[in-house]
Write an enzyme that holds these catalytic residues in place. Structure first.
Site, PDB file in Angstrom:
ATOM      1  N   HIS A 140     -19.640 -25.546  15.664  1.00 56.47           N
ATOM      2  CA  HIS A 140     -20.490 -25.890  16.801  1.00 56.47           C
ATOM      3  C   HIS A 140     -21.307 -24.714  17.298  1.00 56.47           C
ATOM      4  CE1 HIS A 140     -17.327 -29.151  17.358  1.00 56.47           C
ATOM      5  NE2 HIS A 140     -18.420 -29.747  16.961  1.00 56.47           N
ATOM      6  N   ILE A 185     -25.014 -22.825  21.242  1.00 61.17           N
ATOM      7  CA  ILE A 185     -23.721 -23.491  21.238  1.00 61.17           C
ATOM      8  C   ILE A 185     -23.914 -24.980  21.490  1.00 61.17           C
ATOM      9  CG2 ILE A 185     -21.433 -23.579  22.292  1.00 61.17           C
ATOM     10  CD1 ILE A 185     -22.104 -20.738  23.372  1.00 61.17           C
ATOM     11  N   CYS A 186     -23.175 -25.750  20.732  1.00 62.37           N
ATOM     12  CA  CYS A 186     -23.237 -27.200  20.907  1.00 62.37           C
ATOM     13  C   CYS A 186     -21.994 -27.624  21.675  1.00 62.37           C
ATOM     14  CB  CYS A 186     -23.253 -27.841  19.520  1.00 62.37           C
ATOM     15  SG  CYS A 186     -23.763 -29.533  19.557  1.00 62.37           S
ATOM     16  N   ALA A 187     -22.112 -27.796  22.963  1.00 61.80           N
ATOM     17  CA  ALA A 187     -20.939 -28.151  23.762  1.00 61.80           C
ATOM     18  C   ALA A 187     -21.348 -29.167  24.807  1.00 61.80           C
ATOM     19  CB  ALA A 187     -20.350 -26.915  24.443  1.00 61.80           C
ATOM     20  N   VAL A 243     -27.656 -32.071  17.142  1.00 63.18           N
ATOM     21  CA  VAL A 243     -26.565 -32.820  16.521  1.00 63.18           C
ATOM     22  C   VAL A 243     -25.688 -33.295  17.655  1.00 63.18           C
ATOM     23  CG1 VAL A 243     -24.597 -32.646  14.986  1.00 63.18           C
ATOM     24  CG2 VAL A 243     -26.673 -31.385  14.497  1.00 63.18           C
TER      25      VAL A 243
END
Lengths: 567, 155
Positions: B84, B91-93, B150
């Site tokens: 992630h 950051i993918c959070a 994503v």
């Protein structure tokens, strides 16, 4: 709001999790019971619609005031005055801070109380001493003195600033002043010393009397103008309301509403042919203005020749909502009516004076019939009425709604058959609805059944002949008694459950009218049928219920009997 | 309330100075626009003994709006390799997105979340669309357009 709390150890339970300070106007969610500052949660909700703490769905409506206990806990905390740095040492409960600042705090700035009304300065309340000679705290004393004690125009020195200012404004001879009549237009400006001299010469000064008179007149006119404007606004408001109510009434009436239009302009233009033929200006229906539901019409107002037996100013007492009244009337008077001119002499279908619409003709025909109606003594001769093609039962002549005008027919009834027929197609006036003139009526008001080919022409506005004079009152009695159709009042309409029976559209051919009538009958029968079915159903269920009850009663009785006679 | 974010950040700073969790350390909080932290993952993990530099950027609607959080990628620091985390540090959070953020969350809370995100990683691999995303990504991770994103898998 950033408060300065005396007690620095904050109770964690009273801290808003969004702003991390003590609650300010706390609100609590009704669903998940979380508390926030009002501002904080409103801001958060403007961005997302869930609770910041547990993400449960949340909206502004679900916020309620926090428990009073919470509020008190927060409001009663001790805070210091925000003007601590200026010197204010006040401490008190948080909810009292506002009034302290408003009324008491000596260090807060207040508007300057000096005598100058335009002074926009502020001073600390402790320095704002109420008094006549309140003097501003000027920043630099020296510059003040140098500046203010000497009159700027004449260089004279004065002991104090106010004295100097007074001199400058009122008496300094060197000051440039305008003429006394500057408001009225004099553009002179000069030294006060030469003011007197100018006044002697000023042309505006010499006509100051006129100015005074003029201004009083203007004031009076403006007052009147205002008053009239107010009145106009009032009236406009009333008109609007009336219009609105009219709209509502129209809507409520549904298809039963057919407006009546103002009288045509002088007939001569349109009915020349008739006048030619008859030598009179006939066919002009009495004038009536506006949509008419209840008509009191002067019978003869429109006609140029008084008709025999015609009542003057007879009042229409027909039941308004009685679309089929005419039918009964006609039937009742069939015998006595000699409808003279329902039939145009088939021959001369003079063509399209495109102005005259079929409806107009129908109306004029109606006029004729009306007059006929009045003449119950069986006077069969009527002056020729321009008989319209309207409900032409004419012998063989076909009337299209093409506005062909027919020449007035001789007064004698043409044929009994047509006369009979005509009874069933009453003159428009009997129809309470209006003259059926098409164009002003919105499409929606056309009876449902009007056949496509029967759209009446658009007559020019002046042509709509208002409906004919009212029937005499004794006709009314016929109505009441012999109503074949029970559901012809708007009051009944709701009971028919939307089976709207449109009024008969007589502004078309016979065929059209017949078709329309048939459609109405169909609607009515359907309504009746469904009503009957409903009643049947109700009856059946009631019967079933009753039999059930009887059954249970029987059982009870049986049980009791067993008890009494145990054998 | 344009100063709301400064007040709140002040409070958070006070709390940070009072003590941060293990593995999270304040590097720089001189302004109210940008803060820097170092993140270490404790215990045994793929990232043992590695220190990463985390940058927070605030705008004047904080805490109503989320801060922009990313790993700093420069000569001395690299982004962790994690499904992630993109190689440019983004950051993918979910909690960093508009839908997942809550004003109740704090800077420390975000640090802890990221720390645990790293700790729970099974395999050290980059995101699947790393090569597609990185060249097109804007500088500010909050301004990423839908087409590049994503779906965030973290809670």
């Amino acid at each position: 709001m950033l408060h300065n709390y005396v007690d620095t150890s904050l109770d964690d339970n009273l801290i808003c999790c969004i702003c991390r300070t003590l609650f300010n106007e706390p609100v609590t969610t009704r669903t998940c019971f979380h508390t926030f500052c009002r501002e904080c949660i409103l801001q958060a909700l403007s961005v997302s619609n869930h609770c910041p703490i547990d993400r449960s769905p949340l909206s502004v409506e679900l916020l309620g005031q926090a428990d009073p206990i919470v509020r008190h806990l927060v409001e009663e905390l001790t805070v210091r005055c925000p003007y601590l740095d200026a010197g204010c040492e006040y401490t008190g409960e948080r909810h009292l801070l506002e009034s302290h600042l408003k009324l008491q705090c000596p260090y807060i700035q207040v508007p300057c109380p000096c005598s100058d009304g335009n002074c926009k300065r502020t001073v600390a309340r402790k320095d704002a001493v109420e008094g006549e000679m309140f003097v501003h705290q000027e920043t630099g004393p020296e510059s003040d003195n140098a500046r203010s004690m000497i009159c700027e125009s004449c260089e004279e020195e004065f002991p104090s600033v106010p004295a100097m200012e007074d001199h400058l404004v009122n008496s300094c001879p060197e000051k440039i002043v305008p003429c006394r009549q500057v408001d009225n237009g004099c553009t002179w400006r000069g030294r006060r010393a030469s003011f007197q001299a100018h006044t002697g010469q000023c042309p505006y000064e010499s006509i100051k009397g006129f100015f005074a008179i003029h201004s009083t007149q203007m004031a009076k006119l403006s007052k009147d103008n205002e008053r009239l404007q107010r009145r106009t606004n009032e009236l406009e408001g009333t008109v609007r309301i009336l219009r609105q109510e009219l709209e509502w009434a129209k809507v409520a009436l549904g298809p039963w509403y057919r407006p009546v239009y103002p009288e045509r302009p002088p007939m001569s233009a349109n009915h020349t042919q008739w006048t030619d033929d008859e030598g009179s200006n006939t066919g002009s229906a009495p004038g009536r203005v506006g949509p008419v539901l209840l008509r009191t019409v002067d019978l003869t107002s429109g006609t140029s020749r008084p008709e025999p037996g015609v009542e003057n100013g007879a009042t229409e007492t027909l039941d308004l909502f009685d679309p089929f009244s005419f039918i009964t009337q006609r039937q009742n008077r069939a015998s006595s009516i000699h409808v003279a001119n329902n039939v145009p002499t088939a021959t001369s279908v003079t063509d399209t004076d495109s102005n005259t619409s079929s409806s107009a003709n129908a109306n004029s025909h109606a006029a004729e019939s009306a007059r006929n109606g009045h003449n119950l003594n069986g006077d069969a001769t009527y002056d020729s009425v321009p008989s319209g093609p309207g409900s032409s039962n004419g012998s063989g002549s076909i009337h299209h709604a093409t506005g062909t005008t027919l020449p007035p027919v001789a007064s004698n009834p043409q044929s009994t058959s047509t006369a009979l027929f005509s009874d069933h197609f009453p003159s428009e006036d009997r129809v309470v609805f209006g003259d059926g003139s098409p164009s002003p009526r919105p499409q929606g008001w056309q009876p449902v059944s009007s056949p496509p080919n029967s759209t009446p022409l658009n007559p020019s506005p002046g042509i709509h002949s208002p409906n004919q004079p009212p029937v005499s009152s004794h006709i009314h009695s016929h109505l009441a008694s012999s109503h074949p159709f029970p559901c012809n009042r708007p009051q009944f309409m709701p009971s028919i459950n939307k089976h709207v029976v449109a009024p008969l559209n007589l502004s078309t051919t016979i065929e059209g009218s017949l078709i329309g009538l048939r459609e109405s009958l169909v609607t009515l029968s359907a309504a009746l049928e469904s009503q009957g079915r409903r009643l049947e159903l109700a009856l059946t269920t009631e019967g079933l219920r009753v039999s059930e009850e009887v059954g249970s009663l029987k059982a009870t009785v049986q049980g009791l009997r067993m008890q009494v006679y145990p054998t | 309330m344009a100063l709301a974010h400064t007040r709140r950040l002040n409070k958070e700073l006070a709390e940070i100075h009072a003590g941060t969790p293990v593995g999270i350390n304040l590097v720089n909080a001189d302004t109210f626009e940008k803060w820097l932290f170092t993140i270490e993952v404790m215990g045994t993990s793929e990232y043992e003994a590695k220190k990463f530099l985390l940058m927070f950027r605030f705008d004047n609607t904080y805490p109503i709006s989320a801060p922009a959080v990313q790993f700093v990628v420069d000569d001395t620091h690299k982004a962790p390799v994690h499904p992630h985390v993109y190689s440019n540090g983004h950051i993918c959070a979910s909690i960093l997105g508009r839908e997942g953020w809550s004003p109740v969350l704090t800077v420390i809370a975000v640090c802890i979340t990221i720390q645990s995100m790293l700790a729970s990683c099974k395999k050290k691999e980059p995101p699947l669309d790393n090569d597609r995303y990185v060249p097109r990504a804007p500088e500010n991770p909050k301004k990423v357009s839908i087409s590049l994103m994503v779906s965030p898998l973290l809670a």
